[in-house]
Design a protein around this motif. Sequence first.
Motif, PDB file in Angstrom:
ATOM      1  N   ILE A   1     -25.752  -5.912 -22.209  1.00  0.00           N
ATOM      2  CA  ILE A   1     -26.045  -5.120 -21.012  1.00  0.00           C
ATOM      3  C   ILE A   1     -25.089  -5.494 -19.884  1.00  0.00           C
ATOM      4  CG2 ILE A   1     -27.777  -4.685 -19.223  1.00  0.00           C
ATOM      5  CD1 ILE A   1     -29.921  -5.061 -21.399  1.00  0.00           C
ATOM      6  N   LYS A   2     -24.830  -6.794 -19.720  1.00  0.00           N
ATOM      7  CA  LYS A   2     -23.933  -7.249 -18.654  1.00  0.00           C
ATOM      8  C   LYS A   2     -22.536  -6.650 -18.821  1.00  0.00           C
ATOM      9  CE  LYS A   2     -23.991 -11.569 -17.336  1.00  0.00           C
ATOM     10  NZ  LYS A   2     -23.755 -13.042 -17.282  1.00  0.00           N
TER      11      LYS A   2
ATOM     12  N   ARG B   1     -33.586  -6.277 -26.210  1.00  0.00           N
ATOM     13  CA  ARG B   1     -32.509  -6.164 -25.221  1.00  0.00           C
ATOM     14  C   ARG B   1     -31.637  -7.410 -25.258  1.00  0.00           C
ATOM     15  NH1 ARG B   1     -37.042  -4.156 -22.520  1.00  0.00           N
ATOM     16  NH2 ARG B   1     -36.881  -1.949 -21.938  1.00  0.00           N
TER      17      ARG B   1
ATOM     18  N   GLU C   1     -29.011  -9.438 -23.132  1.00  0.00           N
ATOM     19  CA  GLU C   1     -28.530  -9.530 -21.749  1.00  0.00           C
ATOM     20  C   GLU C   1     -27.006  -9.482 -21.679  1.00  0.00           C
ATOM     21  OE1 GLU C   1     -28.813 -12.405 -17.800  1.00  0.00           O
ATOM     22  OE2 GLU C   1     -29.931 -12.921 -19.625  1.00  0.00           O
TER      23      GLU C   1
END
Length: 229
Positions: A96-97, A91, A93
């Motif tokens: 995803i953000k 993943r 970050e």
Amino acid sequence: MSIRHGLLALLERGPRYGYQLRTEFESRTGSTWPLNVGQVYTTVARLERDGLVVPAGEDEGGHALYAITEDGRDELKQWFATPVDRANPPRNELAIKLAMAVGSPEVDVRAVIQAQRTHTIRAMQDYTRLKGQALEAASRRPGEFDPDDVAWQLVLDQLIFQAEAEARWLDHCETRLVRLAPQAAAAEDRQVPAGGTADQDAPADGGRQPGTAQDGGLRGALRRSRSRR
């Protein structure tokens, strides 16, 4: 990151005790991924359980030593010979953000990108400065090969390349969002009537359909853009 195989690689050089493994691991990687002693001993216990290391007595200071087994050497050879799997990437970050920011009407996505780009470029400059220091230190020892120094330089190269790629990706994200902004604005205008109320034809069960207010904004524009590719 495989702590398990990193410790096996260090043990291949000879028996080591826990704190020594921690120190050598951090020296080899420039403390980029610091370990605590508890993590080292937990990993070594699992390696022993799996038959990859065995107790090897004590050193003169009374430290419990561990040695790699033949099964451990085979495991290490397999690790070195096998490419790092990209089928299931870890993943990220930042990705995803930004994915969440695109669907959040209260978030200025470009501001998020700009803040991250500033941080990423600053980090890249720091890594580059550290690399310069490492190369300068190595130049004072011509003809001398230090595995830890070379390993640290390789780690720094990876960090620099990764930061450069991230900065380019952020530029790409901003360019794409700017290009899609008119489509997003037009989509929002179509979805909200002049009176400012939501589309009366929206499904009562709250389901999301292309072209409704729930599918509007940059998220809807991105979805339609993907469907045309």
